[in-house]
Scaffold this motif. Sequence first.
Motif, PDB file in Angstrom:
ATOM      1  N   GLY A  13     -41.803  17.728  20.179  1.00  0.00           N
ATOM      2  CA  GLY A  13     -40.862  17.508  19.098  1.00  0.00           C
ATOM      3  C   GLY A  13     -39.871  18.623  18.885  1.00  0.00           C
ATOM      4  O   GLY A  13     -39.067  18.559  17.950  1.00  0.00           O
ATOM      5  N   MET A  14     -39.866  19.649  19.727  1.00  0.00           N
ATOM      6  CA  MET A  14     -38.955  20.766  19.540  1.00  0.00           C
ATOM      7  C   MET A  14     -37.507  20.319  19.718  1.00  0.00           C
ATOM      8  O   MET A  14     -37.214  19.288  20.349  1.00  0.00           O
ATOM      9  CB  MET A  14     -39.287  21.900  20.517  1.00  0.00           C
ATOM     10  CG  MET A  14     -38.941  21.612  21.955  1.00  0.00           C
ATOM     11  SD  MET A  14     -39.494  22.923  23.092  1.00  0.00           S
ATOM     12  CE  MET A  14     -38.619  24.348  22.462  1.00  0.00           C
ATOM     13  N   GLN A  15     -36.593  21.087  19.168  1.00  0.00           N
ATOM     14  CA  GLN A  15     -35.171  20.765  19.244  1.00  0.00           C
ATOM     15  C   GLN A  15     -34.668  20.891  20.681  1.00  0.00           C
ATOM     16  O   GLN A  15     -35.006  21.841  21.391  1.00  0.00           O
ATOM     17  CB  GLN A  15     -34.384  21.695  18.333  1.00  0.00           C
ATOM     18  CG  GLN A  15     -32.925  21.306  18.138  1.00  0.00           C
ATOM     19  CD  GLN A  15     -32.273  22.156  17.054  1.00  0.00           C
ATOM     20  OE1 GLN A  15     -32.548  23.348  16.926  1.00  0.00           O
ATOM     21  NE2 GLN A  15     -31.429  21.543  16.251  1.00  0.00           N
ATOM     22  N   VAL A  16     -33.865  19.925  21.090  1.00  0.00           N
ATOM     23  CA  VAL A  16     -33.258  19.936  22.421  1.00  0.00           C
ATOM     24  C   VAL A  16     -31.774  19.608  22.277  1.00  0.00           C
ATOM     25  O   VAL A  16     -31.306  19.199  21.215  1.00  0.00           O
ATOM     26  CB  VAL A  16     -33.932  18.930  23.384  1.00  0.00           C
ATOM     27  CG1 VAL A  16     -35.391  19.315  23.617  1.00  0.00           C
ATOM     28  CG2 VAL A  16     -33.838  17.502  22.846  1.00  0.00           C
ATOM     29  N   PHE A  17     -31.039  19.779  23.356  1.00  0.00           N
ATOM     30  CA  PHE A  17     -29.626  19.415  23.367  1.00  0.00           C
ATOM     31  C   PHE A  17     -29.496  17.924  23.065  1.00  0.00           C
ATOM     32  O   PHE A  17     -30.282  17.108  23.571  1.00  0.00           O
ATOM     33  CB  PHE A  17     -29.036  19.737  24.744  1.00  0.00           C
ATOM     34  CG  PHE A  17     -27.545  19.589  24.837  1.00  0.00           C
ATOM     35  CD1 PHE A  17     -26.709  20.649  24.507  1.00  0.00           C
ATOM     36  CD2 PHE A  17     -26.978  18.393  25.256  1.00  0.00           C
ATOM     37  CE1 PHE A  17     -25.333  20.515  24.589  1.00  0.00           C
ATOM     38  CE2 PHE A  17     -25.599  18.255  25.344  1.00  0.00           C
ATOM     39  CZ  PHE A  17     -24.778  19.321  25.006  1.00  0.00           C
ATOM     40  N   PRO A  18     -28.528  17.525  22.228  1.00  0.00           N
ATOM     41  CA  PRO A  18     -28.407  16.114  21.857  1.00  0.00           C
ATOM     42  C   PRO A  18     -28.361  15.197  23.075  1.00  0.00           C
ATOM     43  O   PRO A  18     -27.551  15.371  23.987  1.00  0.00           O
ATOM     44  CB  PRO A  18     -27.078  16.076  21.091  1.00  0.00           C
ATOM     45  CG  PRO A  18     -26.930  17.452  20.524  1.00  0.00           C
ATOM     46  CD  PRO A  18     -27.503  18.373  21.568  1.00  0.00           C
ATOM     47  N   GLY A  19     -29.274  14.230  23.095  1.00  0.00           N
ATOM     48  CA  GLY A  19     -29.339  13.270  24.183  1.00  0.00           C
ATOM     49  C   GLY A  19     -30.293  13.652  25.302  1.00  0.00           C
ATOM     50  O   GLY A  19     -30.592  12.819  26.171  1.00  0.00           O
ATOM     51  N   ASP A  20     -30.776  14.897  25.316  1.00  0.00           N
ATOM     52  CA  ASP A  20     -31.738  15.305  26.343  1.00  0.00           C
ATOM     53  C   ASP A  20     -33.094  14.650  26.083  1.00  0.00           C
ATOM     54  O   ASP A  20     -33.397  14.248  24.952  1.00  0.00           O
ATOM     55  CB  ASP A  20     -31.896  16.823  26.351  1.00  0.00           C
ATOM     56  CG  ASP A  20     -30.865  17.517  27.222  1.00  0.00           C
ATOM     57  OD1 ASP A  20     -29.885  16.851  27.624  1.00  0.00           O
ATOM     58  OD2 ASP A  20     -31.024  18.723  27.497  1.00  0.00           O
ATOM     59  N   PRO A  21     -33.945  14.578  27.108  1.00  0.00           N
ATOM     60  CA  PRO A  21     -35.274  13.991  26.900  1.00  0.00           C
ATOM     61  C   PRO A  21     -36.072  14.782  25.862  1.00  0.00           C
ATOM     62  O   PRO A  21     -36.023  16.013  25.844  1.00  0.00           O
ATOM     63  CB  PRO A  21     -35.934  14.115  28.278  1.00  0.00           C
ATOM     64  CG  PRO A  21     -34.811  14.263  29.244  1.00  0.00           C
ATOM     65  CD  PRO A  21     -33.727  14.985  28.504  1.00  0.00           C
ATOM     66  N   GLU A  40     -50.744  16.180  30.024  1.00  0.00           N
ATOM     67  CA  GLU A  40     -49.525  15.605  30.592  1.00  0.00           C
ATOM     68  C   GLU A  40     -48.344  16.080  29.755  1.00  0.00           C
ATOM     69  O   GLU A  40     -48.358  15.963  28.531  1.00  0.00           O
ATOM     70  CB  GLU A  40     -49.605  14.088  30.565  1.00  0.00           C
ATOM     71  CG  GLU A  40     -48.350  13.393  31.089  1.00  0.00           C
ATOM     72  CD  GLU A  40     -48.475  11.881  31.018  1.00  0.00           C
ATOM     73  OE1 GLU A  40     -47.467  11.229  30.676  1.00  0.00           O
ATOM     74  OE2 GLU A  40     -49.584  11.366  31.283  1.00  0.00           O
ATOM     75  N   LEU A  41     -47.329  16.628  30.410  1.00  0.00           N
ATOM     76  CA  LEU A  41     -46.182  17.205  29.718  1.00  0.00           C
ATOM     77  C   LEU A  41     -44.916  16.461  30.110  1.00  0.00           C
ATOM     78  O   LEU A  41     -44.657  16.234  31.294  1.00  0.00           O
ATOM     79  CB  LEU A  41     -46.051  18.689  30.095  1.00  0.00           C
ATOM     80  CG  LEU A  41     -44.941  19.506  29.435  1.00  0.00           C
ATOM     81  CD1 LEU A  41     -45.144  19.565  27.928  1.00  0.00           C
ATOM     82  CD2 LEU A  41     -44.905  20.913  30.020  1.00  0.00           C
ATOM     83  N   HIS A  42     -44.124  16.081  29.101  1.00  0.00           N
ATOM     84  CA  HIS A  42     -42.858  15.391  29.341  1.00  0.00           C
ATOM     85  C   HIS A  42     -41.738  16.218  28.725  1.00  0.00           C
ATOM     86  O   HIS A  42     -41.758  16.519  27.529  1.00  0.00           O
ATOM     87  CB  HIS A  42     -42.877  13.998  28.706  1.00  0.00           C
ATOM     88  CG  HIS A  42     -41.599  13.230  28.891  1.00  0.00           C
ATOM     89  ND1 HIS A  42     -40.526  13.345  28.031  1.00  0.00           N
ATOM     90  CD2 HIS A  42     -41.223  12.347  29.847  1.00  0.00           C
ATOM     91  CE1 HIS A  42     -39.547  12.559  28.441  1.00  0.00           C
ATOM     92  NE2 HIS A  42     -39.936  11.955  29.542  1.00  0.00           N
ATOM     93  N   HIS A  46     -33.858  21.299  30.783  1.00  0.00           N
ATOM     94  CA  HIS A  46     -33.143  22.242  29.925  1.00  0.00           C
ATOM     95  C   HIS A  46     -33.785  22.327  28.539  1.00  0.00           C
ATOM     96  O   HIS A  46     -33.106  22.502  27.531  1.00  0.00           O
ATOM     97  CB  HIS A  46     -31.662  21.854  29.840  1.00  0.00           C
ATOM     98  CG  HIS A  46     -31.002  21.861  31.182  1.00  0.00           C
ATOM     99  ND1 HIS A  46     -30.298  22.934  31.661  1.00  0.00           N
ATOM    100  CD2 HIS A  46     -31.002  20.930  32.173  1.00  0.00           C
ATOM    101  CE1 HIS A  46     -29.862  22.670  32.882  1.00  0.00           C
ATOM    102  NE2 HIS A  46     -30.286  21.457  33.209  1.00  0.00           N
ATOM    103  N   SER A  47     -35.098  22.241  28.509  1.00  0.00           N
ATOM    104  CA  SER A  47     -35.851  22.325  27.259  1.00  0.00           C
ATOM    105  C   SER A  47     -36.183  23.775  26.937  1.00  0.00           C
ATOM    106  O   SER A  47     -36.490  24.570  27.830  1.00  0.00           O
ATOM    107  CB  SER A  47     -37.149  21.521  27.358  1.00  0.00           C
ATOM    108  OG  SER A  47     -36.887  20.162  27.622  1.00  0.00           O
ATOM    109  N   GLY A  48     -36.142  24.101  25.643  1.00  0.00           N
ATOM    110  CA  GLY A  48     -36.527  25.438  25.215  1.00  0.00           C
ATOM    111  C   GLY A  48     -35.653  26.516  25.840  1.00  0.00           C
ATOM    112  O   GLY A  48     -34.479  26.297  26.163  1.00  0.00           O
ATOM    113  N   THR A  49     -36.213  27.691  25.997  1.00  0.00           N
ATOM    114  CA  THR A  49     -35.504  28.786  26.661  1.00  0.00           C
ATOM    115  C   THR A  49     -35.484  28.477  28.153  1.00  0.00           C
ATOM    116  O   THR A  49     -36.535  28.342  28.781  1.00  0.00           O
ATOM    117  CB  THR A  49     -36.216  30.123  26.385  1.00  0.00           C
ATOM    118  OG1 THR A  49     -36.356  30.291  24.966  1.00  0.00           O
ATOM    119  CG2 THR A  49     -35.432  31.285  26.962  1.00  0.00           C
ATOM    120  N   GLY A 119     -34.290  24.707  15.471  1.00  0.00           N
ATOM    121  CA  GLY A 119     -35.073  23.636  14.861  1.00  0.00           C
ATOM    122  C   GLY A 119     -34.431  23.011  13.646  1.00  0.00           C
ATOM    123  O   GLY A 119     -34.998  22.095  13.051  1.00  0.00           O
ATOM    124  N   THR A 120     -33.228  23.477  13.286  1.00  0.00           N
ATOM    125  CA  THR A 120     -32.521  22.926  12.130  1.00  0.00           C
ATOM    126  C   THR A 120     -31.187  22.332  12.585  1.00  0.00           C
ATOM    127  O   THR A 120     -30.680  22.678  13.655  1.00  0.00           O
ATOM    128  CB  THR A 120     -32.238  24.012  11.078  1.00  0.00           C
ATOM    129  OG1 THR A 120     -31.182  24.880  11.560  1.00  0.00           O
ATOM    130  CG2 THR A 120     -33.484  24.840  10.805  1.00  0.00           C
TER     131      THR A 120
END
Length: 218
Positions: A13-21, A40-42, A46-49, A119-120
């Motif tokens: 549920g972490m913040q990602v670039f708009p439209g990214d998985p 299992e990780l999805h 370009h997630s996180g750092t 996250g905001t």
Amino acid sequence: MRLVDLSHPVEAGMQVFPGDPPVDSRLAASFPLDGFQVTELHLGTHSGTHLDAPLHTVEGGPPVDELDLSRLVGPARIVHVPDLGDHDVIRWAHVRAQLEDVGAGTIVLFRTDWSQHFGTPRYLAHPVLHAEIAERLLESGVRVLGVDTLNPDRTPDASSTGPLELPVHAAVLGAGGVIIENLTNLHAVTWRDPVLSALPLRLSGLDGSPVRAVAMQL
């Protein structure tokens, strides 16, 4: 050796670039049923750092597994640009004094402290770098640039229309360089001349990878 972790935790549920998985995880094996645990990780590349390989915006550019790892471990220069507002543009005049003596092979990291908004919704209204900064750094032999924001270029919002404009990406990745995004904790690097390590996973043929970015005092 002193270490400072410059990476955001990777979590569902972490913040990602708009439209990214979206980032998600679930147990694929558990102790009660299997006697061991596997998750299992999805997530997107370009997630996180994470870092952007040239293939991210350059068709046919080098993928992440072809990057020269020696460029991703080395001396770093942290450029502090305080007191910024939503969508402010950081120009060469603002950072020139901190970069006049930067040498080839230095990893340049821009500290805006915008990571406090991670996250905001405000995190998407981050400051951006003017393309001249990227061009000047490339002229100095810098090939790795990092930011403590979602993007060195402007991140689109609901009112954005037309093709995405990424002038800093075009300059850096177009020159075969690398961009590191979503750094954090840069304020905790309180010594001069840190060494940075930001190594990606060896993801064959892909456009980017999460990294565990660490600043070191050797």
